[in-house]
Design a protein around this motif. Structure first.
Motif, short mmCIF file in Angstrom:
data_model
loop_
_atom_site.label_atom_id
_atom_site.label_comp_id
_atom_site.label_asym_id
_atom_site.label_seq_id
_atom_site.Cartn_x
_atom_site.Cartn_y
_atom_site.Cartn_z
N LEU A 143 59.92 67.05 9.84
CA LEU A 143 59.66 68.42 9.38
C LEU A 143 58.45 68.48 8.45
O LEU A 143 57.65 69.41 8.53
N SER A 147 55.16 70.62 9.50
CA SER A 147 54.68 71.68 8.61
C SER A 147 53.19 71.52 8.35
O SER A 147 52.42 72.50 8.41
N ILE A 235 60.11 72.39 15.13
CA ILE A 235 60.61 72.71 13.79
C ILE A 235 61.99 73.37 13.87
O ILE A 235 62.92 72.99 13.16
N LYS A 239 65.53 71.89 12.39
CA LYS A 239 66.26 72.60 11.34
C LYS A 239 67.68 72.94 11.78
O LYS A 239 68.62 72.86 10.99
N PHE A 572 56.85 78.50 8.66
CA PHE A 572 56.68 77.25 9.39
C PHE A 572 55.83 76.22 8.64
O PHE A 572 55.81 75.05 9.00
#
Length: 649
Positions: A143, A147, A235, A239, A572
């Motif tokens: 992640l 990002s 992403i 999550k 994001f």
């Protein structure tokens, strides 16, 4: 007293970071294995290490945002896995977690720190089986990398585009300052270049007379970084997997554990109620605008790329007002100094220019004094440049707290904006929207800088619930519409004449022009973000969700090429996933607080402002915001204050 902003060797930064992390690993191992169970021997030194790591890493992350280069990218990308692995190791250190569970302490701030730490350990997967812990560590790393990839793709796409206009008639009627900023010489010929950087993009979308060029610019802006579609899918999948591993039905439920809002239903109900309150007026606002465009230029097929242009023209005709009338009165340097004077008077502090190293010549650092003593430092980096990512933000660096050796530390912060820089002909001149933005980010900054907690984890903006963190920023920005405030720094950059009373009245009068349309747009973003994290959406499902939400919130159907989500960096590449609703949620507090502190003659009520500083700002995340608000005013914030602020009928 303060850390000096510098990085000696970017190439060696990841190696130096790893050395620091290894040193901290040894310290954490000692804390974990010793027989101590006191707060002072466990959480005090751990907070000191957090500060040490932040002081070391923040300059690189900051440079990568404001002076982006291949070197900063390489150092940053190499550092992310190191940090992710380190934080995962701590978060899944079961022996350390068990020690924290046993800590007993009477101090209220320390109690909050313990409670938050135990909660965060659980949310990080400390109670999971070994294999699932390992997977959580992998997810955190991926992640972080994704990002950064999202943000870098967006920056690269923004910088890659330029619209070259050769004919003067296609810039006719635009503010001269925007024309000057766009003017370039190519092969001995004068042309005008407009980019996707916000000052340039907004200039043409608001004032550019050529409809086809507005369409072209809008399409370029809304089709940036198509490769982010794949990044988004990854992403979202990670999550959702993270939330499921921890026993939550979805990522939204996971996110709400650390928020002020109590449930998913409460968030969605709040947003839908807000949309319902604004919908009727928004429809009227759009019909008025479409009718105006048809009457003025015969526009039958009114489109999104016409909104800014005709809104500005209608505002000028309806109120005899547009941003070009105020821009000459808002010279960046005068606005900044005026705002600092206002904050000084409002909160009994003093700002003195500081002669310290910075990352760019345009950066302005100030030391902050309170009761004659040094209390903080703030850096302002306000000009747009190609090496800086778009938008505006506040970044905290140092924190106000007392360390394990009983040594005091002072807070520092960066305020970053993207205002039109000075040209050969004019100084940097701000639109009134820019003035509001500067006040907004300053509101964030003083929330951190005026913190008085002795525990780092709850001092300043640390430990503040994400959905109320916008409260202090929105509170301060509301004052940027008041005549008593604007007259303090509104002087014509050429003549020195003060901004006319009539002009300030028009700023206030037009504040809520098309306010209902603006609310619907924010609700659209918020609903999309929140619902996107309520179950797993992939591929075309993401666009389909946005389209469904737009059936209610978007009164003007966007073109099929509009891929807004590819540039939605807040969720994001920032910290707003399942939390974009925070802007409106916090605005209930900020609107209510603003009306409490407003004095139309002086601009503000100093007595109320003192209480705001001493209770809301000083206590940071030591208590829940609803508790602090009750302490300050003796009541809850009234949701009707938000409707009043926007003058929704």
């Amino acid at each position: 007293m303060f850390k000096e902003f510098k990085i000696d060797n970017l190439e060696q930064f990841p190696e130096a970071l790893e050395n620091l992390l290894n040193t901290q690993r040894k310290q954490i191992d000692e804390i974990t294995k010793n027989g101590e169970t006191s707060y002072e021997k466990i959480l005090k030194p751990l907070q000191d290490m957090d500060e040490e790591l932040g002081l070391f890493f923040t300059p690189l992350s900051h440079l990568n945002s404001v002076m982006n280069s291949e070197v900063t990218q390489k150092a940053y990308e190499a550092s992310i896995p190191l940090l992710s692995k380190f934080s995962s190791e701590i978060a899944q250190n079961e022996a350390l977690f068990r020690k924290m569970e046993k800590i007993s302490i009477e101090d209220d701030e320390a109690k909050t720190v313990v409670k938050n730490e135990v909660r965060d350990f659980i949310l990080s997967g400390v109670k999971l089986p070994t294999e699932q812990k390992k997977r959580m560590e992998e997810i955190s790393l991926h992640l972080s990398e994704l990002s950064n990839t999202f943000s870098q793709n967006l920056l690269d796409a923004t910088n890659a585009y330029g619209l070259i206009i050769e004919d003067e008639k296609d810039v006719a009627g635009m503010p001269q300052t925007d024309i000057d900023a766009a003017k370039e010489e190519i092969d001995g010929k004068t042309v005008y270049k407009f980019t996707l950087q916000i000052p340039s993009y907004l200039a043409y979308m608001t004032y550019g007379p050529n409809r086809e060029y507005r369409k072209e610019l809008s399409k370029a802006y809304n089709t940036r970084a198509p490769e982010n579609a794949e990044v988004i899918d990854r992403i979202l999948a990670l999550k959702q997997e993270k939330a499921k591993l921890l026993g939550f039905e979805n990522y939204a439920a996971y996110a709400l554990v650390t928020r002020d809002a109590n449930s998913q239903e409460e968030v969605l109900g709040f947003l839908n109620d807000l949309a319902d309150a604004a919908l009727s007026q928004a429809k009227d606002e759009l019909e008025e605008l479409k009718a105006y465009a048809k009457k003025t230029d015969g526009i039958e097929d009114f489109a999104g790329y016409d909104m800014g242009y005709y809104s500005e023209k209608l505002k000028k005709e309806k109120f005899d007002f547009d941003d070009t009338m105020t821009k000459p009165y808002f010279e960046q340097e005068k606005v900044l100094n005026g705002m600092l004077d206002i904050v000084s008077e409002l909160f009994s502090v003093t700002f003195n220019p500081a002669d310290v190293p910075t990352w760019h010549d345009c950066v302005k650092p100030f030391d902050i004094y309170e009761n004659g003593s040094l209390s903080g430092r703030i850096y302002f980096d306000l000009d747009a440049r190609k090496e800086k990512r778009g938008g505006a933000w506040m970044n905290d660096w140092e924190t106000h707290f007392t360390d394990a050796k009983n040594q005091p530390h002072l807070a520092s912060a960066f305020v970053v904006c993207n205002f039109a820089p000075k040209t050969d002909h004019t100084p940097s001149l701000l639109r009134h929207d820019d003035v509001v933005t500067l006040f907004h980010e300053m509101g964030h900054a003083i929330h951190h800088l005026f913190g008085k907690c002795h525990e780092r984890s709850v001092s300043g903006i640390n430990g503040v619930a994400w959905d109320v963190v916008e409260f202090p920023s929105q509170f301060l920005e509301n004052f940027a519409y008041e005549a008593a405030i604007l007259k303090r720094f509104g002087f014509h950059y050429e003549t020195g004449e003060p901004i006319p009373e009539a002009l300030m009245a028009k700023i206030k009068e037009t504040k809520n022009f098309q306010a209902a349309l603006g609310i619907l747009r924010q609700v659209e973003f918020s609903l999309f973000d929140f619902q996107l994290h309520q179950k797993l959406y992939q591929g075309e499902e993401v666009q389909a969700l946005l389209d469904r939400i737009r059936e209610k919130t978007s009164l003007l159907k966007p073109p099929s090429y509009n891929k807004f989500q590819h540039g939605f960096a807040h969720i994001f590449a920032g910290g707003y996933a399942a939390g974009y609703y925070s802007y409106k949620w916090a605005e209930v507090l900020s609107a209510d607080a603003f009306f409490e502190c407003l004095d139309e003659k002086e601009g503000f009520n100093k007595e109320r402002a003192r209480g705001y500083k001493e209770i809301i700002l000083a206590n940071g995340g030591a208590k829940e915001m609803s508790t602090l608000y009750q302490e300050w005013l003796g009541r809850k914030a009234d949701v009707n204050s938000l409707i009043k602020l926007y003058e929704i009928a």
